[in-house]
Design an enzyme around this catalytic site. Sequence first.
Site, PDB file in Angstrom:
ATOM      1  N   GLY A 132      -5.063   1.603   7.934  1.00 38.71           N
ATOM      2  CA  GLY A 132      -6.102   0.917   8.691  1.00 38.71           C
ATOM      3  C   GLY A 132      -5.871  -0.572   8.755  1.00 38.71           C
TER       4      GLY A 132
ATOM      5  N   ILE B 101      -0.826   9.193   8.594  1.00 36.13           N
ATOM      6  CA  ILE B 101      -1.570   8.277   9.458  1.00 36.13           C
ATOM      7  C   ILE B 101      -1.164   6.838   9.161  1.00 36.13           C
ATOM      8  CG2 ILE B 101      -3.528   9.858   9.628  1.00 36.13           C
ATOM      9  CD1 ILE B 101      -5.036   8.070   7.642  1.00 36.13           C
TER      10      ILE B 101
ATOM     11  N   ASP C 264       0.854  -1.191   0.000  1.00 40.15           N
ATOM     12  CA  ASP C 264       0.000   0.000   0.000  1.00 40.15           C
ATOM     13  C   ASP C 264       0.888   1.239   0.000  1.00 40.15           C
ATOM     14  OD1 ASP C 264      -1.741   2.094   0.385  1.00 40.15           O
ATOM     15  OD2 ASP C 264      -2.964   1.044   1.866  1.00 40.15           O
TER      16      ASP C 264
ATOM     17  N   HIS D 289       0.357   7.844   4.028  1.00 44.26           N
ATOM     18  CA  HIS D 289       0.971   7.168   5.161  1.00 44.26           C
ATOM     19  C   HIS D 289       2.459   7.475   5.299  1.00 44.26           C
ATOM     20  CE1 HIS D 289      -2.805   5.073   5.314  1.00 44.26           C
ATOM     21  NE2 HIS D 289      -2.633   4.639   4.083  1.00 44.26           N
TER      22      HIS D 289
END
Length: 285
Positions: A210, A207, A187, A192
Amino acid sequence: MPIDAAKALAAEPTVTELAWSHKDVLLYHLGLGAGTPATDPAELRYTLESRLHVLPSFVTVAGGGMAVVDGISAPGVDVDLAAVLHGGQTIEVHRPLPPSGTALQRSRVVAVHDKGKAAVLVLRGETSDAEGPLWTCDTELFVRGEGGFGGERGGSPRLEPPGREPDWTLERPVREDQALLYRLSGDWNPLHADPQFARLAGFDRPILHGLCTYGMTLKALTDTVLDGDVRRVRSYRTRFAGVVFPGETLRVRAWRLDGNRLQALVTAAEREDAPVLADTVVEHA
């Protein structure tokens, strides 16, 4: 219309060949924070190839694929990636996952819900190898601004925590560099890693993925409740309820339910237990 629900639901499955090796599994485990302490026999099951077992949440990155990208490129779906949020994730494993292998994944849109101001797509991936079914993975995508097309609204089930103290309360630190390591499993979203991109998206810093929180939670529950035996995990589902920032601490509250089930609620400890994962259930042997 950006989403043609009838076309999306009627489309033939997309078939993708997946391949992974023990190095991919090791990298994924390290991205979840495995290996602390480095010589702990319980951690070596995640970090040493001669003892390697595979945490079932690995299926979300096996082959380096991204279900979000698959979903928005499905027939009948033409939406902007920036409008897509990962709403929920469910996996079901049909047998223990091999540390290396090849498999075929058949992906299709199995539901399109009209939430008014948004649409929800459910993408199902069914993966098999030469010995038969390996896993089934449902990815729920929330697409802002794409509702109002007159489709079925769909349910919005919410799972309230049991009205008692949790059976376990676990805390797992998120390293400052954890998102940088986890993204190597496939990803590459700059949200991120790139502070400037994160600010454009409305966050003051990058961040955590998830699905990294998802994997960390499953590892914590497996290690604590299931004696570290990944083979006991049968299915695992969650709803993504909030973000995690690298450097924070995950607080996992878990309850034992009837029928070999665990329910969990995950929060960010430093932000007054801001919700992170909700409606979370692990079914196990």
